[in-house]
Design an enzyme around this catalytic site. Sequence first.
Site, PDB file in Angstrom:
ATOM      1  N   CYS A   1      -2.672   9.645  -0.834  1.00 52.59           N
ATOM      2  CA  CYS A   1      -2.180   8.723  -1.861  1.00 52.59           C
ATOM      3  C   CYS A   1      -3.271   8.435  -2.892  1.00 52.59           C
ATOM      4  O   CYS A   1      -3.783   9.341  -3.532  1.00 52.59           O
ATOM      5  CB  CYS A   1      -1.638   7.463  -1.195  1.00 52.59           C
ATOM      6  SG  CYS A   1      -0.669   6.381  -2.264  1.00 52.59           S
ATOM      7  N   ALA A   2      -3.649   7.188  -3.055  1.00 52.63           N
ATOM      8  CA  ALA A   2      -4.700   6.815  -4.008  1.00 52.63           C
ATOM      9  C   ALA A   2      -6.091   6.968  -3.422  1.00 52.63           C
ATOM     10  O   ALA A   2      -7.086   6.971  -4.153  1.00 52.63           O
ATOM     11  CB  ALA A   2      -4.490   5.374  -4.469  1.00 52.63           C
TER      12      ALA A   2
END
Length: 186
Positions: free
Chosen positions: A101-102
């Site tokens: 994800c991030a």
Amino acid sequence: MKKVLIFLVEDFEEIEAITVVDVMRRAGVQCDMCSVSDEYVTGSHGITVKVDVIMDCVEARDYDVVILPGGPGTENLRKNVRILEFVKDFYMSGRLTAAICAAPAVFADAGIINGHKVTSYPSVQNELKNSIYLEELVVEDGNLLTSRGPATSLPFSYAILKHLGLEEEAEALKEGMMYNFLKENQ
């Protein structure tokens, strides 16, 4: 027994973290959930998890893989100098360093993505400077493994198992968890 460490900080993405922990444990891998300081950590959707270990009690050399889930908690990972140093040292030791994800932005902050193929949640793509960005579910380049986001948590987990040499276990889990069925019926 293979051992992996997954860092949980406030506002971590629950699906990404718990899916990885679940898949690792189903495959017989010791998967320790680790907090920087507190025994309980609350994710971005209000789910509180009791961790297995606190960072002060962790020896990096005891683990084969370190994993960073993303979500809003990525900012808490990025602000923590101890985590940045841990991730960089782990990567430099040649062991698998994984983020979803991030969280690949933590790799950028730690200075370990230069020249590597990576992927991430689309909103952090511009922060992954000096890397080769790919829009794939999971990207493995050397000892870096990255993935896109919550929906890619299962393929990310299976890729970690494959890296650990547990390909048969990964294939059995894909079948037993109906992942293969899902892929065939899209």
